[in-house]
Scaffold this motif. Structure first.
Motif, PDB file in Angstrom:
ATOM      1  N   ALA A   6       0.847  -1.195   0.000  1.00 19.75           N
ATOM      2  CA  ALA A   6       0.000   0.000   0.000  1.00 19.75           C
ATOM      3  C   ALA A   6       0.880   1.241   0.000  1.00 19.75           C
ATOM      4  CB  ALA A   6      -0.894   0.007   1.234  1.00 19.75           C
ATOM      5  N   PRO A   7       0.394   2.334  -0.580  1.00 18.90           N
ATOM      6  CA  PRO A   7       1.163   3.573  -0.536  1.00 18.90           C
ATOM      7  C   PRO A   7       1.368   4.014   0.911  1.00 18.90           C
ATOM      8  CG  PRO A   7      -0.810   3.809  -1.913  1.00 18.90           C
ATOM      9  CD  PRO A   7      -0.867   2.478  -1.257  1.00 18.90           C
ATOM     10  N   GLY A   8       2.463   4.724   1.175  1.00 18.50           N
ATOM     11  CA  GLY A   8       2.742   5.201   2.531  1.00 18.50           C
ATOM     12  C   GLY A   8       1.710   6.190   3.014  1.00 18.50           C
ATOM     13  N   THR A   9       1.366   7.154   2.178  1.00 11.79           N
ATOM     14  CA  THR A   9       0.379   8.170   2.544  1.00 11.79           C
ATOM     15  C   THR A   9      -0.556   8.395   1.372  1.00 11.79           C
ATOM     16  OG1 THR A   9       1.927   9.309   4.019  1.00 11.79           O
ATOM     17  CG2 THR A   9       0.023  10.571   3.279  1.00 11.79           C
ATOM     18  N   ILE A  10      -1.835   8.448   1.683  1.00 11.37           N
ATOM     19  CA  ILE A  10      -2.848   8.794   0.697  1.00 11.37           C
ATOM     20  C   ILE A  10      -3.516  10.081   1.160  1.00 11.37           C
ATOM     21  CG2 ILE A  10      -5.033   8.116  -0.372  1.00 11.37           C
ATOM     22  CD1 ILE A  10      -4.108   5.174   0.090  1.00 11.37           C
ATOM     23  N   VAL A  11      -3.576  11.055   0.282  1.00  8.00           N
ATOM     24  CA  VAL A  11      -4.307  12.282   0.573  1.00  8.00           C
ATOM     25  C   VAL A  11      -5.591  12.240  -0.245  1.00  8.00           C
ATOM     26  CG1 VAL A  11      -4.322  14.801   0.467  1.00  8.00           C
ATOM     27  CG2 VAL A  11      -2.211  13.598   1.060  1.00  8.00           C
ATOM     28  N   PHE A  12      -6.702  12.221   0.455  1.00 10.25           N
ATOM     29  CA  PHE A  12      -8.020  12.185  -0.165  1.00 10.25           C
ATOM     30  C   PHE A  12      -8.598  13.581  -0.021  1.00 10.25           C
ATOM     31  CE2 PHE A  12     -12.391  11.377  -0.955  1.00 10.25           C
ATOM     32  CZ  PHE A  12     -12.512  10.153  -1.589  1.00 10.25           C
ATOM     33  N   VAL A  13      -8.689  14.296  -1.137  1.00  5.80           N
ATOM     34  CA  VAL A  13      -9.197  15.670  -1.113  1.00  5.80           C
ATOM     35  C   VAL A  13     -10.665  15.649  -1.506  1.00  5.80           C
ATOM     36  CG1 VAL A  13      -8.884  18.036  -1.917  1.00  5.80           C
ATOM     37  CG2 VAL A  13      -6.920  16.477  -1.865  1.00  5.80           C
ATOM     38  N   ILE A  14     -11.480  16.282  -0.686  1.00  6.38           N
ATOM     39  CA  ILE A  14     -12.897  16.433  -0.981  1.00  6.38           C
ATOM     40  C   ILE A  14     -13.144  17.886  -1.364  1.00  6.38           C
ATOM     41  CG2 ILE A  14     -15.250  16.282  -0.098  1.00  6.38           C
ATOM     42  CD1 ILE A  14     -14.212  14.229   1.955  1.00  6.38           C
ATOM     43  N   ASP A  15     -13.632  18.088  -2.567  1.00  8.44           N
ATOM     44  CA  ASP A  15     -14.015  19.416  -3.037  1.00  8.44           C
ATOM     45  C   ASP A  15     -15.283  19.810  -2.285  1.00  8.44           C
ATOM     46  OD1 ASP A  15     -15.050  21.620  -4.405  1.00  8.44           O
ATOM     47  OD2 ASP A  15     -14.949  20.694  -6.379  1.00  8.44           O
ATOM     48  N   THR A  16     -15.171  20.802  -1.417  1.00 13.96           N
ATOM     49  CA  THR A  16     -16.315  21.238  -0.615  1.00 13.96           C
ATOM     50  C   THR A  16     -16.899  22.547  -1.147  1.00 13.96           C
ATOM     51  OG1 THR A  16     -14.879  22.363   0.975  1.00 13.96           O
ATOM     52  CG2 THR A  16     -15.502  20.075   1.471  1.00 13.96           C
ATOM     53  N   SER A  17     -16.655  22.823  -2.406  1.00 12.65           N
ATOM     54  CA  SER A  17     -17.181  24.065  -2.994  1.00 12.65           C
ATOM     55  C   SER A  17     -18.701  24.000  -3.114  1.00 12.65           C
ATOM     56  CB  SER A  17     -16.557  24.308  -4.370  1.00 12.65           C
ATOM     57  OG  SER A  17     -16.983  23.321  -5.285  1.00 12.65           O
ATOM     58  N   GLY A  18     -19.296  25.130  -3.371  1.00 16.67           N
ATOM     59  CA  GLY A  18     -20.743  25.225  -3.467  1.00 16.67           C
ATOM     60  C   GLY A  18     -21.355  24.403  -4.576  1.00 16.67           C
ATOM     61  N   SER A  19     -20.576  24.041  -5.594  1.00 20.55           N
ATOM     62  CA  SER A  19     -21.132  23.253  -6.705  1.00 20.55           C
ATOM     63  C   SER A  19     -21.276  21.773  -6.376  1.00 20.55           C
ATOM     64  CB  SER A  19     -20.279  23.422  -7.964  1.00 20.55           C
ATOM     65  OG  SER A  19     -18.985  22.890  -7.763  1.00 20.55           O
ATOM     66  N   GLY A  76     -17.411  27.544  -0.850  1.00 19.70           N
ATOM     67  CA  GLY A  76     -17.171  28.706  -1.709  1.00 19.70           C
ATOM     68  C   GLY A  76     -16.834  28.280  -3.126  1.00 19.70           C
ATOM     69  N   GLY A  77     -15.924  29.013  -3.762  1.00 19.01           N
ATOM     70  CA  GLY A  77     -15.476  28.710  -5.114  1.00 19.01           C
ATOM     71  C   GLY A  77     -14.494  27.553  -5.119  1.00 19.01           C
ATOM     72  N   THR A  78     -13.990  27.205  -6.304  1.00 20.25           N
ATOM     73  CA  THR A  78     -13.088  26.052  -6.413  1.00 20.25           C
ATOM     74  C   THR A  78     -11.749  26.453  -7.002  1.00 20.25           C
ATOM     75  OG1 THR A  78     -15.022  24.682  -6.877  1.00 20.25           O
ATOM     76  CG2 THR A  78     -12.870  23.683  -7.237  1.00 20.25           C
ATOM     77  N   ASP A  79     -10.691  26.151  -6.260  1.00 19.66           N
ATOM     78  CA  ASP A  79      -9.324  26.351  -6.721  1.00 19.66           C
ATOM     79  C   ASP A  79      -8.547  25.129  -6.249  1.00 19.66           C
ATOM     80  OD1 ASP A  79      -6.694  27.120  -7.266  1.00 19.66           O
ATOM     81  OD2 ASP A  79      -7.015  29.180  -6.594  1.00 19.66           O
ATOM     82  N   PHE A  80      -8.048  24.332  -7.176  1.00 18.47           N
ATOM     83  CA  PHE A  80      -7.340  23.108  -6.822  1.00 18.47           C
ATOM     84  C   PHE A  80      -5.924  23.366  -6.310  1.00 18.47           C
ATOM     85  CE2 PHE A  80     -10.210  21.806 -10.405  1.00 18.47           C
ATOM     86  CZ  PHE A  80     -11.161  21.207  -9.596  1.00 18.47           C
ATOM     87  N   ARG A  81      -5.377  24.536  -6.592  1.00 11.53           N
ATOM     88  CA  ARG A  81      -3.975  24.826  -6.254  1.00 11.53           C
ATOM     89  C   ARG A  81      -3.677  24.766  -4.757  1.00 11.53           C
ATOM     90  NH1 ARG A  81      -3.732  30.202  -9.710  1.00 11.53           N
ATOM     91  NH2 ARG A  81      -5.644  30.379  -8.479  1.00 11.53           N
ATOM     92  N   PRO A  82      -4.521  25.317  -3.866  1.00  4.88           N
ATOM     93  CA  PRO A  82      -4.178  25.242  -2.429  1.00  4.88           C
ATOM     94  C   PRO A  82      -4.035  23.819  -1.906  1.00  4.88           C
ATOM     95  CG  PRO A  82      -5.837  26.930  -2.793  1.00  4.88           C
ATOM     96  CD  PRO A  82      -5.691  26.179  -4.092  1.00  4.88           C
ATOM     97  N   ALA A  83      -4.863  22.890  -2.366  1.00  3.78           N
ATOM     98  CA  ALA A  83      -4.741  21.501  -1.910  1.00  3.78           C
ATOM     99  C   ALA A  83      -3.410  20.903  -2.373  1.00  3.78           C
ATOM    100  CB  ALA A  83      -5.911  20.664  -2.415  1.00  3.78           C
ATOM    101  N   PHE A  84      -3.035  21.157  -3.622  1.00  4.25           N
ATOM    102  CA  PHE A  84      -1.756  20.630  -4.108  1.00  4.25           C
ATOM    103  C   PHE A  84      -0.576  21.320  -3.429  1.00  4.25           C
ATOM    104  CE2 PHE A  84      -4.490  19.079  -7.581  1.00  4.25           C
ATOM    105  CZ  PHE A  84      -4.126  17.736  -7.528  1.00  4.25           C
TER     106      PHE A  84
END
Length: 138
Positions: A6-19, A76-84
């Motif tokens: 299994a991978p050492g770490t998995i980051v599961f990002v949930i888009d919580t934007s209004g859409s 709010g709005g969606t910007d993928f950059r902060p998560a990355f």
């Protein structure tokens, strides 16, 4: 499967934007709970819209379950950059699973991480995702 590390770490990002619909978010949390039971990896759950709203860390094999109900933060709005950016700073070797409808601002430069986009109902056309693998989920 058995015998596959299994991978050492998995980051599961949930888009919580209004859409993202509440019903979709509830289904994602249910899937995340099952995922946690299946993979013996360190799991980080990020809630992100235009910013990272929360980071929950579950260490490998610590027995902690993902809560059945999670308060979704953001909307709010969606910007993928902060998560990355968060992943680059805190979990640079992680595999990233990003659950989203795909409508948002992508990083100009793909991350070094393996990325799987989990595109939810009413999503962006898969061919418009600029990097990573894509899976369509209901």
């Amino acid at each position: 499967s058995l015998g596959v590390e299994a991978p050492g770490t998995i980051v599961f990002v949930i888009d919580t934007s209004g859409s993202m619909k509440s019903a979709t978010l509830s289904r994602l949390v249910a899937e995340l709970r099952a995922f946690r039971e299946t993979f013996a990896s360190r799991l980080v759950v990020l809630q992100a819209d235009a910013a990272v709203q929360e980071a929950l860390v579950f260490e490998a094999l610590d027995g902690t379950e993902v809560p059945a109900r999670m308060l979704m933060k953001g909307r709010g709005g969606t910007d993928f950059r902060p998560a990355f950016d968060w992943v680059r700073q805190h979990a640079p070797e992680a595999v990233v699973l990003y659950a989203t409808d795909g409508y948002g601002t992508f990083p100009k430069t793909p991350p070094a991480n393996a990325v799987l986009w989990l595109l939810t109902a009413g999503h962006l056309a898969p061919g418009k995702v600029p990097f990573g693998a894509v899976a369509e989920v209901e």
